[in-house]
Structure formats: structure tokens, C-alpha cells
Design a protein around this motif. Structure first.
Motif, PDB file in Angstrom:
ATOM      1  N   MET A  57       7.056   9.408  19.613  1.00 37.41           N
ATOM      2  CA  MET A  57       7.593   9.488  18.672  1.00 37.41           C
ATOM      3  C   MET A  57       7.759   8.536  17.459  1.00 37.41           C
ATOM      4  N   LYS A  58       7.368   8.785  15.753  1.00 30.74           N
ATOM      5  CA  LYS A  58       7.242   7.611  15.340  1.00 30.74           C
ATOM      6  C   LYS A  58       8.365   6.505  15.340  1.00 30.74           C
ATOM      7  N   LYS A  59       7.834   5.019  14.709  1.00 31.38           N
ATOM      8  CA  LYS A  59       9.411   3.991  14.873  1.00 31.38           C
ATOM      9  C   LYS A  59       9.389   3.674  13.484  1.00 31.38           C
ATOM     10  N   ILE A  60      10.515   4.102  12.978  1.00 32.58           N
ATOM     11  CA  ILE A  60      11.206   3.856  11.930  1.00 32.58           C
ATOM     12  C   ILE A  60      11.757   2.453  11.452  1.00 32.58           C
ATOM     13  N   GLY A  61      11.542   1.753  10.829  1.00 26.17           N
ATOM     14  CA  GLY A  61      12.106   0.707  10.729  1.00 26.17           C
ATOM     15  C   GLY A  61      12.636   0.635   9.151  1.00 26.17           C
ATOM     16  N   ILE A  62      13.928  -0.305   8.915  1.00 26.00           N
ATOM     17  CA  ILE A  62      14.833  -0.077   7.790  1.00 26.00           C
ATOM     18  C   ILE A  62      14.472  -1.264   7.022  1.00 26.00           C
TER      19      ILE A  62
ATOM     20  N   SER B 263       5.525  -9.903   7.986  1.00 25.76           N
ATOM     21  CA  SER B 263       4.837  -9.734   9.283  1.00 25.76           C
ATOM     22  C   SER B 263       5.420  -8.619   9.952  1.00 25.76           C
ATOM     23  N   ALA B 264       6.928  -8.605   9.880  1.00 32.02           N
ATOM     24  CA  ALA B 264       7.846  -7.416  10.213  1.00 32.02           C
ATOM     25  C   ALA B 264       7.285  -6.084  10.672  1.00 32.02           C
ATOM     26  N   VAL B 265       7.318  -5.583   9.031  1.00 34.64           N
ATOM     27  CA  VAL B 265       6.876  -4.146   8.837  1.00 34.64           C
ATOM     28  C   VAL B 265       5.510  -3.768   9.925  1.00 34.64           C
ATOM     29  N   GLY B 266       4.687  -4.724  10.407  1.00 38.03           N
ATOM     30  CA  GLY B 266       3.747  -4.280  11.249  1.00 38.03           C
ATOM     31  C   GLY B 266       3.948  -3.377  13.319  1.00 38.03           C
ATOM     32  N   ASP B 267       5.302  -3.810  12.746  1.00 37.27           N
ATOM     33  CA  ASP B 267       6.531  -3.084  14.091  1.00 37.27           C
ATOM     34  C   ASP B 267       6.461  -1.517  14.535  1.00 37.27           C
ATOM     35  N   TYR B 268       6.528  -1.738  12.828  1.00 34.07           N
ATOM     36  CA  TYR B 268       6.748   0.205  12.480  1.00 34.07           C
ATOM     37  C   TYR B 268       6.020   1.294  11.760  1.00 34.07           C
ATOM     38  N   ASP B 269       5.934   2.493  12.004  1.00 40.63           N
ATOM     39  CA  ASP B 269       4.778   2.933  12.254  1.00 40.63           C
ATOM     40  C   ASP B 269       5.684   4.159  10.525  1.00 40.63           C
TER      41      ASP B 269
ATOM     42  N   ASP C 178      14.327  15.190   3.853  1.00 40.57           N
ATOM     43  CA  ASP C 178      12.838  16.229   4.151  1.00 40.57           C
ATOM     44  C   ASP C 178      12.209  14.956   4.594  1.00 40.57           C
ATOM     45  N   ILE C 179      13.141  13.505   5.194  1.00 39.66           N
ATOM     46  CA  ILE C 179      11.740  12.549   5.224  1.00 39.66           C
ATOM     47  C   ILE C 179      11.760  13.027   6.863  1.00 39.66           C
ATOM     48  N   LYS C 180      12.501  13.660   7.697  1.00 42.20           N
ATOM     49  CA  LYS C 180      12.379  13.765   8.875  1.00 42.20           C
ATOM     50  C   LYS C 180      11.287  14.801   9.171  1.00 42.20           C
ATOM     51  N   GLN C 181      11.042  15.656   7.998  1.00 37.15           N
ATOM     52  CA  GLN C 181      10.222  16.736   8.054  1.00 37.15           C
ATOM     53  C   GLN C 181       9.164  16.395   7.524  1.00 37.15           C
ATOM     54  N   GLU C 182       9.025  15.125   6.863  1.00 39.96           N
ATOM     55  CA  GLU C 182       7.682  14.786   6.634  1.00 39.96           C
ATOM     56  C   GLU C 182       7.364  13.869   7.396  1.00 39.96           C
ATOM     57  N   ILE C 183       7.617  13.568   9.065  1.00 39.65           N
ATOM     58  CA  ILE C 183       7.469  12.600   9.311  1.00 39.65           C
ATOM     59  C   ILE C 183       7.117  13.186  10.775  1.00 39.65           C
TER      60      ILE C 183
ATOM     61  N   LEU D 103      -1.369  -1.753   4.942  1.00 35.67           N
ATOM     62  CA  LEU D 103      -0.539  -0.403   5.848  1.00 35.67           C
ATOM     63  C   LEU D 103      -1.091   0.359   5.779  1.00 35.67           C
ATOM     64  N   ARG D 104      -2.172   0.714   5.378  1.00 33.92           N
ATOM     65  CA  ARG D 104      -2.945   2.241   6.070  1.00 33.92           C
ATOM     66  C   ARG D 104      -2.752   2.740   7.296  1.00 33.92           C
ATOM     67  N   GLY D 105      -2.016   3.783   6.828  1.00 35.16           N
ATOM     68  CA  GLY D 105      -1.402   4.618   7.910  1.00 35.16           C
ATOM     69  C   GLY D 105       0.234   5.058   8.805  1.00 35.16           C
ATOM     70  N   LYS D 106       0.521   3.890   7.878  1.00 37.30           N
ATOM     71  CA  LYS D 106       2.096   4.105   7.789  1.00 37.30           C
ATOM     72  C   LYS D 106       2.356   4.530   6.519  1.00 37.30           C
ATOM     73  N   GLU D 107       3.984   5.209   6.930  1.00 36.77           N
ATOM     74  CA  GLU D 107       4.541   6.293   5.675  1.00 36.77           C
ATOM     75  C   GLU D 107       5.306   4.962   5.580  1.00 36.77           C
ATOM     76  N   VAL D 108       5.718   5.580   3.781  1.00 39.35           N
ATOM     77  CA  VAL D 108       6.386   4.536   2.885  1.00 39.35           C
ATOM     78  C   VAL D 108       7.751   5.802   2.451  1.00 39.35           C
TER      79      VAL D 108
END
Ligand SMILES: Cc1cc2nc3c(=O)[nH]c(=O)nc-3n(C[C@H](O)[C@H](O)[C@H](O)COP(=O)(O)O)c2cc1C
Length: 167
Positions: A1-6, A42-48, A161-166, A78-83
Motif C-alpha cells: 500500500m502506498k504511504k501518504i504524507g500530508i 527531506s521529510a517528503v522522502g518518507d512517502y509515495d 478521485d485521489i483514492k482511485q488514482e493511487i 520527486l520522480r516516482g512520487k505522486e503529488v
């Protein structure tokens, strides 16, 4: 499961509240909801998946803490991450409504993420918004000043929408 950070930038608490509502909808733990005023880029690195939001201030400017945070994020790849982007504003500021959404998009563009979560600005009355990039609203705009009654339904629809996309 992808890890989401807000990640949010908020001056008077509105965007913080919206970030928490988005966390509820997406099932994101409190520990993964970050005020960028006290978070290292750098905290963004912990999330997909990064859900990033801020308000618009002054003459259509990105909220200060988020501007500083993104200055740091801009040097990352941030290549490979979804924003997914969200923002809070006031549509009586007719020429700068929710500019923050577009500002975040432009600042992150050179880090090469996959942008997800475009939405609509139906119901708002304005002349110009930087959230509109070549005819596409690149994230979720919220106006708790004039349209607070629509906030929860907009958040729920956007999160679906986001749940469907990820997935
Ligand atoms: C001085 C001032 C300037 C503002 N400028 C804008 C603006 O240019 N565009 C906009 O959409 N909203 C603008 N707003 C509205 C804020 O973005 C809105 O109140 C937002 O919900 C604040 O969120 P925050 O508490 O998370 O910072 C402005 C508000 C104030 C008080």
C-alpha cells in the motif's frame, strides 16, 4: 500500500483544518500530517504520495511557511512520487483566487513528480486564479470564507478521485 504524507502551510488555521479533514477522508494517521513550519523538506522522502496544501496571502502570494518549505523541496528529485495539491483562499479576491494551488504546482514542476488530483472550481466566482494551468485546475481549491458549506463535499469528492488514482 502506498504511504501518504500530508504537508500544509497555514497562517490562521484554515488550511490546517482542511488538511485534517483530508487526512480523515484518506485514512492518513495524524503522525503523517505535517505543518511545514516545523518540518524539514527531506521529510517528503518518507512517502509515495504527497498531498500538499497552503493558503494564499497578500497580493496572491503563497503562504510564507510553504514558500520556504518548497524552496528546500525544489532541490530534491520527486520522480516516482505522486503529488496532489490543495489550497485555501477567498473568491472575493477576484484576480488571485487560490493562487497557492498554482504556485505549488509550478514550484514542484522541476522536481518531476506525477501530479494527480485535478479538480473543478465550480461554484466559485472569480476572474483569475493561478490554480488554472492551461485550462486545467491543478488541485482542490477551498473557500471557507464564502463557501464553507461546500467544503466537506468538495474534500470528499476530491479524496475519492485521489483514492482511485493511487490504487
Ligand atoms: C490580507 C489577506 C490577503 C489575502 N489574499 C488572498 C488572495 O490573494 N487570494 C485568495 O484566494 N485568498 C486570499 N486571502 C484569504 C486567505 O487565503 C483565506 O482566509 C485562507 O482561508 C487562510 O488560510 P490559513 O488560515 O490556512 O492561512 C487573503 C486573506 C487576507 C487576510
Amino acid at each position: 500500500m502506498k504511504k501518504i504524507g500530508i504537508f500544509y502551510g497555514s497562517t490562521t488555521g484554515t488550511t490546517k483544518e482542511v488538511a485534517e479533514q483530508i487526512a480523515d477522508c484518506l485514512g492518513v494517521d495524524e503522525a503523517d500530517v505535517h505543518d511545514v513550519a516545523s518540518t524539514a523538506p527531506s521529510a517528503v522522502g518518507d512517502y509515495d504520495v504527497l498531498v500538499i496544501g497552503a493558503s494564499t496571502w497578500d497580493a496572491g502570494d503563497l503562504q510564507d511557511d510553504m514558500a520556504t518549505f518548497l524552496d528546500g523541496v525544489q532541490s530534491l528529485d520527486l520522480r516516482g512520487k505522486e503529488v496532489a495539491i490543495f489550497g485555501c483562499g477567498d473568491d472575493s479576491m477576484r484576480d488571485t483566487f487560490c493562487n497557492s494551488v498554482g504556485e505549488i504546482y509550478h514550484k514542484l514542476h522541476a522536481t518531476h513528480p506525477d501530479f494527480i488530483g485535478p479538480f473543478n472550481n465550480e461554484g466559485f466566482e472569480y476572474n483569475h486564479s493561478e490554480s488554472d494551468v492551461k485550462g486545467m485546475i491543478v488541485g482542490l481549491c477551498i473557500d471557507n470564507v464564502n463557501h464553507a458549506d461546500e467544503t466537506l463535499s468538495r474534500i470528499r469528492e476530491w479524496c475519492a478521485d485521489i483514492k482511485q488514482e493511487i490504487c
